[in-house]
Design a protein around this motif. Structure first.
Motif, PDB file in Angstrom:
ATOM      1  N   PHE A 179       0.918  -1.180   0.093  1.00  0.00           N
ATOM      2  CA  PHE A 179      -0.170  -0.056  -0.077  1.00  0.00           C
ATOM      3  C   PHE A 179       0.781   1.213   0.066  1.00  0.00           C
ATOM      4  O   PHE A 179       0.728   2.002  -0.788  1.00  0.00           O
ATOM      5  N   THR A 180       1.895   1.257   0.930  1.00  0.00           N
ATOM      6  CA  THR A 180       2.735   2.568   0.911  1.00  0.00           C
ATOM      7  C   THR A 180       3.350   2.519  -0.651  1.00  0.00           C
ATOM      8  O   THR A 180       3.780   3.790  -0.817  1.00  0.00           O
ATOM      9  N   VAL A 183       0.948   4.164  -2.849  1.00  0.00           N
ATOM     10  CA  VAL A 183       0.690   5.676  -2.446  1.00  0.00           C
ATOM     11  C   VAL A 183       1.852   6.336  -3.022  1.00  0.00           C
ATOM     12  O   VAL A 183       1.859   7.350  -3.548  1.00  0.00           O
ATOM     13  N   THR A 196      -7.750   8.548  -6.019  1.00  0.00           N
ATOM     14  CA  THR A 196      -6.987   8.447  -5.010  1.00  0.00           C
ATOM     15  C   THR A 196      -8.126   8.251  -3.840  1.00  0.00           C
ATOM     16  O   THR A 196      -7.874   7.188  -3.062  1.00  0.00           O
ATOM     17  N   ALA A 197      -9.372   8.768  -3.870  1.00  0.00           N
ATOM     18  CA  ALA A 197     -10.438   8.236  -2.974  1.00  0.00           C
ATOM     19  C   ALA A 197     -10.694   6.788  -2.959  1.00  0.00           C
ATOM     20  O   ALA A 197     -10.974   6.256  -2.153  1.00  0.00           O
ATOM     21  N   TRP A 199      -8.954   4.349  -4.025  1.00  0.00           N
ATOM     22  CA  TRP A 199      -8.272   3.180  -3.437  1.00  0.00           C
ATOM     23  C   TRP A 199      -7.808   3.652  -2.000  1.00  0.00           C
ATOM     24  O   TRP A 199      -8.003   2.425  -1.311  1.00  0.00           O
ATOM     25  N   TYR A 200      -7.981   4.623  -1.473  1.00  0.00           N
ATOM     26  CA  TYR A 200      -7.858   4.683  -0.030  1.00  0.00           C
ATOM     27  C   TYR A 200      -9.437   4.370   0.355  1.00  0.00           C
ATOM     28  O   TYR A 200      -9.260   3.263   1.499  1.00  0.00           O
ATOM     29  N   TRP A 203      -8.841  -0.201   0.347  1.00  0.00           N
ATOM     30  CA  TRP A 203      -7.799  -0.405   1.289  1.00  0.00           C
ATOM     31  C   TRP A 203      -8.539  -0.318   2.721  1.00  0.00           C
ATOM     32  O   TRP A 203      -8.446  -1.105   3.705  1.00  0.00           O
ATOM     33  N   SER A 204      -9.085   0.855   2.908  1.00  0.00           N
ATOM     34  CA  SER A 204      -9.892   0.903   4.021  1.00  0.00           C
ATOM     35  C   SER A 204     -11.327   0.150   4.429  1.00  0.00           C
ATOM     36  O   SER A 204     -10.990  -0.498   5.695  1.00  0.00           O
TER      37      SER A 204
END
Length: 445
Positions: A179-180, A183, A196-197, A199-200, A203-204
């Protein structure tokens, strides 16, 4: 004893397993489409290998998130699909991750090597040294390779469960590193605010599902119910039943046929989690497990003291009356697999035929309970004894015991060889698959 009765679903109802499975497939397909859309929206690199590598990396990241969802032990999925099938899908998803990430690494390395005129080895070293996040990706890929090797059938058979499980836990480290990396260097990740929203969000949802199913729910339920041992009753030389009570057990969402991971909180046993099915239908006041001494953990259960605190993870499993398709049923048990069968007989409505397969009469654990329960419910009970050969649950024998078996639901639990033989017999008798209910996952029996 008061039990919650579960009338069979109408034959025309859509099966809960079908709903859950279709929903999972639809979620995965929709997310694959969204990932592909954001990838094309971000634009393509000039090098074809780099384009393929980036797309494979995105699909690999999505599969990693999906894999976390499969092992999150979310009650809605577990009750409809079952931990055995979810675990099997998790395994195959893991191999999908391995191949997509391998494609990602190879294509990216060779693609950049073509542009820089470096050899592939020096190219990947250069990327790891100069590009933020690439070194983390290399470490994550190395962990995935180790976990994949440990999960291969040859290695899995030779590793102790504890060793395999410890290695497998490093998958979470790989997920965080991946994940990092995404990013830091993911062009699709940063191509737009929407990407971006998205993929966040992916993963969330995945990480929060794991936290909810494997940490928050078990802690909450155990704090709420405060289970304690109330009785320890030997059933045979190597079989013992443990009774437990607690607070608000009428609010615990357990059903006959399910199992828990039990931890008895003593100084020498608190760290051991033993999987055992409920051997009686939950009545809102007590829970009971019945276990055969098959190892050090189960053998020590007869020494558990009354009053011992119990930490129970669950309930788990789809081996329940939720999946009924017919008014009548056949319950087939082998050995200590009788425990969930006995609980199911207590809950099921309609006419039932119980077939209990053991080597000798002395091996028929809980037989007296089964006999009394069958008499009270108007069910038929057949005790089938003898050596494995000849097969006393062959198609002809099953037809003799249950002439209308093709018109009934069949619930099956027992040792794997016995289950395989019975499943073969059911296929020969043309019993429809939706009417056959079993779980191969070892925890279920």
């Amino acid at each position: 004893m008061t039990t919650v009765q579960s009338p069979p679903a109408p034959p025309t109802a859509i099966r809960p397993r079908v709903v859950a499975r279709t929903g999972l497939y639809a979620v995965l397909a929709a997310n694959l489409a969204v990932v592909t859309f954001f990838f094309t929206q971000a634009g393509f690199a000039s090098n074809t290998l780099v384009v393929l590598g980036r797309l494979a990396g995105l699909y690999g990241a999505l599969l990693m998130a999906f894999q976390l969802l499969l092992v999150a032990r979310l009650p809605w999925l577990d009750r409809r699909i079952g931990m055995d099938r979810l675990t099997s899908w998790h395994r195959w998803t893991g191999f999908g991750i391995l191949w997509t990430l391998l494609t990602h690494v190879v294509c990216i390395t060779f693609g950049y090597a073509q542009s820089s005129s470096m050899d592939p080895v020096n190219q990947i070293v250069d990327l790891a040294e100069t590009v933020e996040g690439v070194l983390r990706a290399v470490v994550a890929f190395g962990i995935i390779l180790v976990v994949g090797a440990a999960s291969a059938r040859y290695a899995r058979r030779r590793l102790a469960y504890e060793t395999w499980h410890f290695i497998h836990l490093y998958t979470y480290v790989a997920v965080l590193l991946a994940f990092t990396h995404q990013v830091a260097v993911g062009t699709t990740f940063t191509a737009s605010d929407a990407a971006t929203a998205y993929w966040y969000g992916v993963w969330s949802v995945a990480l929060c599902s794991v936290a909810l199913g494997r940490l928050v729910l078990p802690l909450w339920r155990n704090w709420r119910h405060q289970l304690r041992v109330t009785a320890v009753v030997p059933e045979a030389d190597n079989v013992v039943s443990i009774y437990m009570s607690g607070r608000d057990l009428d609010r615990m969402p357990a059903r006959a046929g399910q199992f828990f991971l039990w931890r008895f909180l003593t100084r020498d046993r608190w760290w051991q989690a033993n999987p055992f099915s409920l051997s009686a239908a939950p009545d809102g006041r007590t829970l009971r497990l019945t276990a055969k001494a098959a190892g050090d953990g189960s053998a020590a259960l007869r020494h558990v003291k009354v009053g011992t605190r119990v930490f129970a993870e669950g309930p788990y499993g789809a081996f329940t009356a939720l999946h009924r398709t017919r008014p009548d049923a056949v319950l087939i048990a082998g050995g200590v697999g009788v425990t969930p069968i006995r609980a199911l007989l207590e809950e099921l409505e309609g006419h039932a035929v119980v077939i209990y397969r053991v080597a000798t009469d002395r091996d028929a654990v809980l037989y007296d309970e089964l006999r009394d329960l069958a008499l009270a419910k108007g069910a038929e009970l057949h005790l089938v004894t003898g050596p494995p050969v000849p097969d006393r649950l062959a198609p002809g024998e099953l037809t003799r015991l249950v002439p209308d078996i093709a018109d009934r639901d069949v619930f099956l639990c027992g040792p794997p060889p016995m289950m395989n033989a019975v499943l073969g017999s059911l296929r020969e008798l043309d019993v429809p698959k939706p009417q056959i209910h079993f779980e191969r996952f070892s925890l279920a029996g």
